[in-house]
Design a protein around this motif. Structure first.
Motif, PDB file in Angstrom:
ATOM      1  N   ASP A 262       1.185   8.129   1.274  1.00 40.02           N
ATOM      2  CA  ASP A 262       2.376   7.603   0.610  1.00 40.02           C
ATOM      3  C   ASP A 262       3.071   8.662  -0.236  1.00 40.02           C
ATOM      4  O   ASP A 262       4.299   8.721  -0.307  1.00 40.02           O
ATOM      5  CB  ASP A 262       1.974   6.412  -0.264  1.00 40.02           C
ATOM      6  N   GLU A 263       2.283   9.518  -0.851  1.00 42.07           N
ATOM      7  CA  GLU A 263       2.844  10.511  -1.777  1.00 42.07           C
ATOM      8  C   GLU A 263       3.347  11.778  -1.094  1.00 42.07           C
ATOM      9  O   GLU A 263       4.098  12.548  -1.717  1.00 42.07           O
ATOM     10  CB  GLU A 263       1.773  10.881  -2.822  1.00 42.07           C
ATOM     11  N   THR A 264       2.951  11.989   0.170  1.00 40.51           N
ATOM     12  CA  THR A 264       3.306  13.255   0.817  1.00 40.51           C
ATOM     13  C   THR A 264       4.224  13.121   2.026  1.00 40.51           C
ATOM     14  O   THR A 264       4.905  14.083   2.388  1.00 40.51           O
ATOM     15  CB  THR A 264       2.031  14.004   1.260  1.00 40.51           C
TER      16      THR A 264
ATOM     17  N   VAL B 284       5.942   4.092  -2.357  1.00 37.21           N
ATOM     18  CA  VAL B 284       6.910   5.188  -2.346  1.00 37.21           C
ATOM     19  C   VAL B 284       7.747   5.141  -1.068  1.00 37.21           C
ATOM     20  O   VAL B 284       8.980   5.256  -1.104  1.00 37.21           O
ATOM     21  CB  VAL B 284       6.196   6.548  -2.471  1.00 37.21           C
TER      22      VAL B 284
ATOM     23  N   ASP C 175       0.785  -1.235   0.000  1.00 39.07           N
ATOM     24  CA  ASP C 175       0.000   0.000   0.000  1.00 39.07           C
ATOM     25  C   ASP C 175       0.814   1.281   0.000  1.00 39.07           C
ATOM     26  O   ASP C 175       0.274   2.349  -0.300  1.00 39.07           O
ATOM     27  CB  ASP C 175      -0.918   0.016   1.228  1.00 39.07           C
ATOM     28  N   LEU C 176       2.089   1.200   0.353  1.00 42.47           N
ATOM     29  CA  LEU C 176       2.929   2.395   0.457  1.00 42.47           C
ATOM     30  C   LEU C 176       4.226   2.204  -0.333  1.00 42.47           C
ATOM     31  O   LEU C 176       5.331   2.231   0.215  1.00 42.47           O
ATOM     32  CB  LEU C 176       3.255   2.676   1.939  1.00 42.47           C
TER      33      LEU C 176
ATOM     34  N   LEU D 154       6.970  11.382   2.675  1.00 47.31           N
ATOM     35  CA  LEU D 154       8.406  11.132   2.560  1.00 47.31           C
ATOM     36  C   LEU D 154       9.244  12.397   2.714  1.00 47.31           C
ATOM     37  O   LEU D 154      10.303  12.370   3.356  1.00 47.31           O
ATOM     38  CB  LEU D 154       8.708  10.460   1.220  1.00 47.31           C
TER      39      LEU D 154
ATOM     40  N   GLN E 192      -7.861   6.368  -0.980  1.00 44.18           N
ATOM     41  CA  GLN E 192      -7.193   7.544  -1.536  1.00 44.18           C
ATOM     42  C   GLN E 192      -6.363   8.285  -0.492  1.00 44.18           C
ATOM     43  O   GLN E 192      -5.377   8.953  -0.831  1.00 44.18           O
ATOM     44  CB  GLN E 192      -8.212   8.500  -2.177  1.00 44.18           C
TER      45      GLN E 192
ATOM     46  N   THR F 104      -3.050   6.502  -0.253  1.00 43.12           N
ATOM     47  CA  THR F 104      -2.223   6.949  -1.374  1.00 43.12           C
ATOM     48  C   THR F 104      -1.674   8.341  -1.119  1.00 43.12           C
ATOM     49  O   THR F 104      -0.499   8.623  -1.391  1.00 43.12           O
ATOM     50  CB  THR F 104      -3.045   6.949  -2.676  1.00 43.12           C
ATOM     51  N   ARG F 105      -2.496   9.196  -0.576  1.00 42.21           N
ATOM     52  CA  ARG F 105      -2.067  10.569  -0.255  1.00 42.21           C
ATOM     53  C   ARG F 105      -0.955  10.561   0.782  1.00 42.21           C
ATOM     54  O   ARG F 105       0.009  11.317   0.664  1.00 42.21           O
ATOM     55  CB  ARG F 105      -3.269  11.360   0.248  1.00 42.21           C
TER      56      ARG F 105
END
Length: 224
Positions: free
Chosen positions: A123-125, A88, A85-86, A127, A117, A120-121
């Motif tokens: 994972d994308e923010t 990134v 699920d993560l 890091l 979602q 996903t958000r």
């Protein structure tokens, strides 16, 4: 670059190698446990037997690595979440950009999210913050993220968490004990304020009071 800078750079490189090694270890452990589970499924075993096979695999890892069984179970769950699920965050862990503790904390936050979602958000923010801040700071960021993206569920978690309030006493060495309380933050802050005020007041009553503030706070707690 002076010699001191070189040493610092070497330390950073070594840390990245350790963190990447943690990811490789986690991946190997996950594969081992999942293989045992898959083999049990292929044999047509019952759901209970499949779970037993998974638990035995976790125990084998714990014995082999000389760690607690609970640590391995958490590692397996967190790594599965990171991989599935993560991606990134998982890739950053594999590259040695984040350590196991941060990766696991991010995974545990994903478990609390309900909307795909939002996972996903996350994972994308996350890091950018995780790679430039401490674990404690990251925990704060993750708490704020949960409240920001799913405020209704945050309220539900808070109400549920209050059901776990408790007080525990753990005996230590030299006649001392550790008193711990799991209570709502608002109540904890009020207690902290009252203890500090009482401690400061008690230290002004005599000129020869050589107690530290921490000691006086402990005495104030006992006197309540």
């Amino acid at each position: 670059m002076n010699p001191t800078d070189t040493l610092l750079a070497d330390a950073a490189v070594a840390s990245a190698r350790v963190w990447a090694g943690e990811a490789e270890q986690a991946r190997a452990v996950l594969r081992f446990v999942e293989t045992r589970r898959t083999d049990a499924l292929a044999q047509g075993l019952s759901a209970r037997q499949v779970e037993d096979a998974r638990q035995v695999a976790i125990l084998e890892v714990a014995v082999e690595l000389h760690v607690a069984q609970g640590f391995v179970a958490n590692l397996v769950s967190a790594t599965r979440t990171l991989v599935m699920d993560l991606p990134v965050v998982w890739a950053a862990h594999v590259r040695g950009e984040v350590d196991r503790a941060k990766a696991r904390e991010i995974a545990s936050t994903a478990w609390k999210l309900h909307a795909p979602q939002n996972i996903t958000r996350l994972d994308e923010t996350v890091l950018a913050y995780a790679t430039s801040h401490t674990l404690g700071q990251l925990k704060g960021w993750l708490r704020r993220f949960l409240v920001r993206v799913e405020p209704d569920h945050a309220i539900e978690r808070r109400k549920a968490a209050q059901q776990d309030r408790t007080v525990t006493i753990t005996a230590l060495d030299d006649g001392m004990s550790l008193l711990q309380a799991l209570i709502p933050t608002v109540d904890a802050l009020l207690i902290e304020r009252d203890l500090t005020l009482a401690a400061k007041a008690s230290r002004t009553q005599t000129l020869d009071d050589d107690r530290t503030l921490a000691q006086a706070r402990a005495d104030a707690l006992v006197d309540t």
